[in-house]
Every structure is written in structure tokens, then in C-alpha cells.
Design a protein around this motif. Sequence first.
Motif, mmCIF file in Angstrom:
data_model
loop_
_atom_site.group_PDB
_atom_site.id
_atom_site.type_symbol
_atom_site.label_atom_id
_atom_site.label_comp_id
_atom_site.label_asym_id
_atom_site.label_seq_id
_atom_site.Cartn_x
_atom_site.Cartn_y
_atom_site.Cartn_z
ATOM 1 N N SER A 1 -3.762 0.353 3.856
ATOM 2 C CA SER A 1 -3.992 1.787 3.684
ATOM 3 C C SER A 1 -3.605 2.268 2.291
ATOM 4 N N TRP B 1 -0.437 5.364 4.370
ATOM 5 C CA TRP B 1 -0.602 6.420 5.371
ATOM 6 C C TRP B 1 0.690 6.539 6.172
ATOM 7 N N LYS C 1 -3.357 10.444 2.195
ATOM 8 C CA LYS C 1 -4.598 10.168 2.922
ATOM 9 C C LYS C 1 -5.777 10.446 2.001
#
Length: 679
Positions: free
Chosen positions: A305, A340, A344
Motif C-alpha cells: 500500500s 494505509w 490513501k
Amino acid sequence: MKETYKRAAYLSSAAFILSLVFFVTLFIGSGISNYPVIRYLGWYGLSGSLIWLYLVILYYLKYLAEIEKLDYSMMAAESSSTIFQGSSERKAMFMVARNRLTVYEKWFTPGFSLLTAAMYIGFGLSTLKSSAGVLDEVQGKPLGPALLMVAVAFISFAFSRYATGTSATSASKALRGGGSNMLSFSLIAIVLAVMLALKFFQYDMPIRIGTRVVPYIMLLIGGEIVVSQIFDIYRPRFAGQYHMPAFDSRLLSTINEPGGILHTAAHTIDYQFGFKVSQTWFYKLLEKAILPLVLFMMLAMYLLSCFVVVNPGQQAVIEYFGSFERGKLAEPGLTLKLPWPIEKAYIYNTDRIQQIHVGYQEKDEGQDSNEISRKPLLWGEKHYEYEYRLLVSTDRVEDSDEGVVPVSIVIAAVPIQYRIKDLQAYVYNHNNPVGLLESICYRELVRYGANARVETEAFGDEVKTNSLLGAGRGEAARSLKKSIQKYSDEIGLGVEIVMVGLQGVHPPLEVAKEYEQVIGSIQKRQAIILDALAMENKIMTELGGGINQVNRLYEMAEEYQAKKSTADRQELEKMALELDEAFTSASGEIFKDLSQARSYAYDKSETARAEGERFASQILAFREAPRIYLQQLRLQTLEETLQDIRKYVVVSDDQDSEVMIVDLQESLAPSLYDIEVPE
């Protein structure tokens, strides 16, 4: 053993009461906070309370059976025989509690399992049906419900771990089903607490997803209990083996049993098929390495992420804890960010041309818009599912009815294409930029239609630049595009209007034929006008080489004629000279006629001059020798007039009587007289 059953009964009773307390608390909390998912969790806990009720009765019967067993042992030790009954009959008489326990385990266990499954499935279906209509309801502040979820999750988690730890003994093994159920209740509560906390930071999507997922979890647990109960009918049974009830979820056991996930799976296979999977070398290897591998895989997936891949033609908005104040924009390529949920990324297609439909809705939303746009837009056919009508002004006809409003109605199917030019303004200046842009387009179209006209075609001074159906359609599209772009920039919408298509504007179907007749008449008039203009261009070009040149000559000649009576002689001569030079420089028929006139004038003047000079010379010759001049002139006349005529000269005297016969016929062959004899 007796004390073990007694503690298990007390534990089950406390868990049952705690489940009821949770249900009441969550039901009241859902009504106060207006979050239906909290009520769904209460139904989940109420369904699981049947498992604890079953365990309360089970361990109470086991406790009575154990007391009965101890009493029978004491009586057997005091007297080994009796004169009234045999040992088997006496044993059956004192084993009433054991018989009740046997009947309870045989018949009530599947009954409670199916009843628990029915409650899960029933509550799951009812909540699933109601959850579809509550997602858009106004919901209260999430902080209080989040704290309630944390408290419920903590208490239920501690109680589930205690019950699961107690189930490690063979006497209390049935507590594992209740512990697994309460652990799942605790996990759902803590996940909902996190979702409510995210909503506090303006992340609405997680709690919306949770509202839909909880009913599916209840359906999943209920369906598994039913399937397990069906499999339990066909499983092999061995003497002395623990009977695993159907409500003891195999799925929940994978995260609850202390032995680990693989041990739970192996035990399930051992229990179901009698095959000792846990004794194989492959299982022992996985049992040691599976947890580090799973943790490493989860960590690697989480660290993924931190990378954002932005394709060409796209841009990404990276938010820091839901805010762009410390965020950034990512261009195409690979971008690093914090994991995350700290940061984001939201990716948008900034270079792609997007389209909104103003004034119409397509028949099939799944149909390609390009395919529809390639079809001919005929006035007599309906093109879309819904086509909105636009009110525009029109010219009042002289013989129209009094009081008739000079307006017309047209179908306005206007596709508008745009692209994102300022991503930050597009995302953060307005909550719904696409809807706002659509509203702007509708407003500007209606405003333009109120000032526009529906003239179909016009030429020259009659051209209407604000005509929706006429020659000004192109200018109308440009004007609409400019006005929409101007207002979008004023409010900071961050879009660029690429195209406003007015090709879909047409009259309603009811009057399409009348409009076509009007168009036909106007086109005939236009054809005549075009023919006249073509003829004018042809004549003017042939006359003076071009329209502008002929008009200039006409204006100069008209000005010269107007100043003949007012201007002085010098000015008139100057204007005449300029006019003559202008006509001299002209081309076409004017040049031709002027050239012929100059040639004719030159010929006439030169001929007259030559005649005058010759006449003067003839007079001088006549004066010097009149007789000779006359004779010479006579001979010259005869020579000129008789030049092409055959002549015969006959010489005779007046006294001659000789008759001369002259044959004037042309001989076809020479005679002897015509033969020339050389000397």
C-alpha cells in the motif's frame, strides 16, 4: 469432575446472561445513535446466546449425572447385594440423570443446532433486506457508538478466551463452540469500532460496507451449521470419541482453537473421516512454518500500500489522514506514500474525454455511446429513452392568432464532453463536481434557449447567430461552450469544456413533418438565392473581372455623374482621368469593349486623316495636269474594276464591212492555230 461440570455450568450461565445484556445494550444503542449495524450485531449475539443456553442445560445434566454416579458408587460399596432386585435393575433405577443426559445429547443437540441456524439465517435475511434502505439515512455522531463497540469487544473477547481456555480439558470441551461464537462476536464488534472511528474522520464507505457484511456473516454461520448437521448424520462414530456438535463452527474454530489453524483443520479431517492427518510429516512442517509465512505475506501485502502506480493520462490525489492539506498530487509513474490508512491514494483519468448527457437519457445504459452517436439523427424518430423539451423564442407571424405566445418547443439532446484540467479543484472545491457541471449545463442551455430562435436557415443579413436550428447553430455551440466554461472557472470546478454538440437539437416528433415541409420550402428559396448569387458572380466576373472591381467602377462613375453639376472643371477632369484609368485597368467584358472601341476609333480617325491627305494630293495633281489626271484616273478605275474579268478587245474601223466571228467558247483541245512553232 463434578466441580468441573459445575464451573462449566456457571460459566455458561454467565455467558448466556451476558449475551442477553449485550443484545439489550446494543439494541438501545442503535436506536440512540441511529446506526442500524449496531442492532444487527445485537441480533448476532442473541442468536449465539442459544449455544450458551444449550451448554447451561448440558453441564447441569452432566453435573447431576456425576452426583448420581457418586451416589451409586457409595451405595454399591455399602451393600453388594439385595434381596429385592438384581444389580442391573438396581443400576437402571439409580441412573435416571444419566439417561436424561443421553437423551439430551442425542436429540436436543441437533435440535438446538438447527434452531441456532434458523435464528442466524432468519435474522440475516431480515437485516439484509432492511440494510439496503438504511445506507442513505442520516446517521448520528460515531464516537459514542465506537466506544460502546470497544467495550463490548473487550468484555466478550476476555470471556471468549476464558471459555476457550477452559475447553482444553476433555470434560469442558463443549465450551469451545460458545467460546468461538463469542470470539467472532468480539471481532465483529472491534471491526465495527474501527469503521465508526473512520467515519469520524469522514470515511463513510467502511461503515456502509459493514452494514451490508454483517447480515452475510449471519447467513454464512447459519448455513455452515446446517451443512455440519447434515454431515454429522453420515460421519463415522467411535466409542469414547468426543461428539462435536454442529453449532461448534469449523470456520470460527480456525481462529479460536489454541492448537492453531492447521491443527484445527487436521482435527476436523480426523474427526470427519478417521484419517490421522496430524501424524504426517507434511503437516508437522506446515505447523512450524505456516504462521511466519502467513505473517510475512500479510506484512508484504500491507507494505504494497506504500506504492501507487499511476498510468499515463491519469493523476492521483494522495490524502494524509483524509485531508489534502498535507497531501500531494501524483503524476503518471510510480509514487511512494505512507502505508494505509495514514495516506490513501485516489486515481482519476485526467486526460480522458468524459461526457455527460444534457436533455436526454439513453435507452440502454450499457450500450456504447459512440455507437448511438454514429446513427443518423432523423427528426421523425425517437433516439433516446427520455428526451427533454426546451422552450425557445420564435418570430411572430403577422396573421397569427392574437394572444399566441411567440415561443416554440424543441427537443434538446446535447452531449457535452469535458476533461479534468485542475484535479485538486475538481476533487475538493465541490462535493459532486459532475452533478454540478450537469446543472450548469442545463441552466446555460435553458438560458440560451430563452434568447435563441428556431429559424432553420438564412442568408446574408438574415443570418441569426443564436439560431438553434439554423445557420447560427455553430455559433450557438461556441457561445454555449464559452458560457459554461466561464461559469465553471468562476466557481473553481477544475474542468475544461471540450465540445458542446447541438446536432441532436430537433423539433418534437408530433410536428416533425411540418418542420420538414418548412425546411423544404426554405431550401427551395435558398436554391433560388444561391442561383441568383451564382449568376451575379458570373456576370460581374465576366464584366469586370470581379464583384469588388465592378462595384468600385460603379461607385466611381456614380460619384462622377453626381459631381458634374457641382464640381469645378479641374476637379472633373481629374475625376474623369481617374475614372478612365480605372476602366482601363479593368478586365473582362469592360476591357474587351473598351479595347474594341479604341481600335474602332483609331481606325476611323486614321482612315479619315489618310483620306484627307490623299484628297489634298489629288487636288494638286489635277491643278497641274487636269487632262492627264483624268485619263490616269479613268484607266486606274478600269484596272481596278476589270482586274478579275476576262476581257476581249476588238479593233475595227467605222468603214470596215468585214464581219468578224469571235468564238467565245472555251475549247477543250488546242487547234492547229494554237500550236507555237519555234523559230
